[in-house]
Design a protein around this motif. Structure first.
Motif, mmCIF file in Angstrom:
data_model
loop_
_atom_site.group_PDB
_atom_site.id
_atom_site.type_symbol
_atom_site.label_atom_id
_atom_site.label_comp_id
_atom_site.label_asym_id
_atom_site.label_seq_id
_atom_site.Cartn_x
_atom_site.Cartn_y
_atom_site.Cartn_z
ATOM 1 N N ARG A 34 -2.126 17.539 46.142
ATOM 2 C CA ARG A 34 -1.722 16.583 45.099
ATOM 3 C C ARG A 34 -2.584 15.286 44.936
ATOM 4 N N GLU B 28 -5.578 14.795 41.935
ATOM 5 C CA GLU B 28 -5.377 13.212 41.348
ATOM 6 C C GLU B 28 -6.699 12.517 41.331
ATOM 7 N N GLU C 51 9.001 11.025 34.047
ATOM 8 C CA GLU C 51 7.614 11.713 33.645
ATOM 9 C C GLU C 51 7.701 12.919 33.703
ATOM 10 N N GLU C 52 6.985 13.560 32.918
ATOM 11 C CA GLU C 52 6.850 15.195 32.940
ATOM 12 C C GLU C 52 5.501 15.923 33.146
ATOM 13 N N GLU C 53 5.553 16.686 34.061
ATOM 14 C CA GLU C 53 4.215 17.525 34.307
ATOM 15 C C GLU C 53 4.506 19.108 34.489
ATOM 16 N N GLU C 54 4.037 19.754 33.470
ATOM 17 C CA GLU C 54 4.319 21.203 33.554
ATOM 18 C C GLU C 54 5.698 21.644 33.825
ATOM 19 N N ARG D 290 10.387 17.500 35.077
ATOM 20 C CA ARG D 290 10.532 16.152 34.760
ATOM 21 C C ARG D 290 11.045 15.495 36.110
#
Length: 444
Positions: A191, A195, A269-272, A275
């Motif tokens: 991760r 980033e 927040e949301e990623e792919e 949430r």
């Protein structure tokens, strides 16, 4: 039952702007065929496009929602509209006996809670085979060690070549080494590497921020290679950064911290389609911050709903760490609303000093809660700032758009206010604002 819910607190629960707008349109008595409440439960029937009205109900103790409409959003517009109606026109919802569809829902919730408690008790009673567990830990340690050595060589090559060529490199370079860390059972490193790839094209000072992140990766490598010589809580922090996860049942066996906790801020927040929601609590008696993390896929609801600006009496258990912040709720009472802003640190210098001490204990802190009183927002050429009464300033997040900045300034009216924000070492992201006794959310 709380009598002072605010519209801002309710709208903070909306899954998106469209749901908030639709819920606002239903926050009027004329939209509801029937309304009722009993203790901490409210309900109502709203006529929609179908033959039968939609049945919406809310257990305010969490709060928890249920609606018979087909929407996959949670809470749906009917739940939001009903809650807004309570916040703005409480006299429209009269005390009465609940209909059968409400009592059935409450009974099913009670049964699920009992079953969950039984399962948790059984899991805590089960003792894992210590020999098999030791073998699994040793095997993962071997894989992670191999991955760490490969990452060290990769980082040495990157630094030796210099940072100037990184903007010309493809994303594939970062993704390849990140995938290798996943294979080595160190997803936390993967991760961080991904980033890093995104930082390179985000401003003129990208090289400074990349070098800082590379330094933290080296620190992780050095720490892991001598992990057995470090204190237990430091070992836990290192493993957490690498991607080791702790079992919640194991965490809940730790010491409970009982307090009256104020929900001071929240951000989702949301990623792919995954949430993630961070909820910050502040212990009134212990002056301690706690972070609750919730995750949900797609339109699935979060497991728990806590409204910023409310208080709840709860027992929390913190994850082991050299500077504990993340926690789990072990037991809790119904949330209440108190007309009182939270206490805060008076000066920015004191807040940064607290952050520095925390960072010395745990250098992996990515977000740190700062609760500031008597600060005034300012606009300068480079962006928005907060200034305290000593004239010290703190830069606000670059992600704050012009609307939010001017809204913050309008709330202050040029006078001091209280804020809660997440500090990343460079910028503050505001989540909550208190103006006298009124709460305003900035978390989403």
């Amino acid at each position: 039952m709380p009598a002072q819910w605010t519209a801002d607190q309710v709208l903070a629960l909306a899954p998106d702007a469209a749901s908030a707008k639709s819920g606002r349109g239903l926050a009027t008595r004329q939209k509801w065929i029937s309304l009722g409440q009993q203790q901490s439960v409210i309900w109502g029937e709203c006529q929609g496009s179908g033959k039968n009205p939609y049945q919406a109900q809310i257990d305010l103790s969490e709060p928890a929602f249920r609606c018979s409409c087909p929407s996959r959003k949670f809470p749906c517009k009917h739940g939001l509209g009903l809650f807004l109606l309570l916040a703005e026109q409480p006299g429209e919802i009269v005390e009465t006996d609940p209909p059968a569809w409400v009592t059935e829902w409450l009974a099913s919730r009670s049964q699920r809670a009992e079953k969950q408690a039984e399962k948790q008790a059984k899991r805590q009673e089960q003792v894992a085979d210590p020999i098999a567990q030791a073998k699994r830990v040793a095997e993962r340690q071997r894989k992670v060690s191999a991955g760490i050595q490969e990452l060290r060589l990769w980082l040495d090559d990157r630094v030796r070549q210099g940072l100037a060529t990184l903007p010309q490199e493809s994303y594939q370079m970062w993704d390849t080494i990140a995938a290798r860390m996943v294979d080595a059972q160190a997803p936390g490193l993967a991760r961080q590497l991904r980033e890093l790839a995104g930082i390179i094209h985000t401003g003129a000072d990208w090289s400074d921020r990349v070098l800082e992140r590379l330094g933290r990766l080296y620190l992780l490598i050095e720490g892991f290679e001598r992990i057995e010589t470090l204190p237990t809580v430091v070992q836990t922090d290192l493993r957490t950064q690498l991607g080791w996860s702790l079992n919640q049942e194991e965490v809940l066996t730790g010491q409970a911290h009982i307090d009256l906790w104020l929900v001071v801020g929240q951000r989702a927040e949301e990623e792919e389609r995954l949430r993630a929601r961070r909820t910050w609590l502040y212990g009134i008696a212990t002056h301690t911050f706690a972070l609750l993390l919730d995750f949900a896929h797609g339109h699935q609801p979060f497991e728990q709903n806590l409204l910023p600006g409310t208080y709840l009496e709860a027992a929390l258990v913190f994850y082991p760490s050299a500077y504990p912040l993340r926690a789990l709720i072990k037991t809790r009472q119904e949330a209440v609303v108190l007309p009182k802003p939270p206490p805060g640190i008076q000066s920015i210098a004191s807040a940064i000093d607290t952050y520095s001490q925390a960072l010395a204990n745990c250098p992996w802190l990515e977000r740190f809660p700062l609760l500031l009183q008597n600060v005034i927002p300012r606009r300068e050429e480079k962006g928005w700032l907060l200034q305290d009464q000593q004239g010290v300033v703190l830069p606000l997040s670059r992600r704050m758009d012009a609307t939010q900045g001017w809204q913050l300034l309008a709330l202050s009216g040029g006078y001091p206010l209280s804020v809660l924000g997440e500090w990343d070492g460079t910028f503050l992201t505001i989540l909550s604002v208190w103006v006298e006794d009124s709460y305003y959310g900035f978390g989403n």
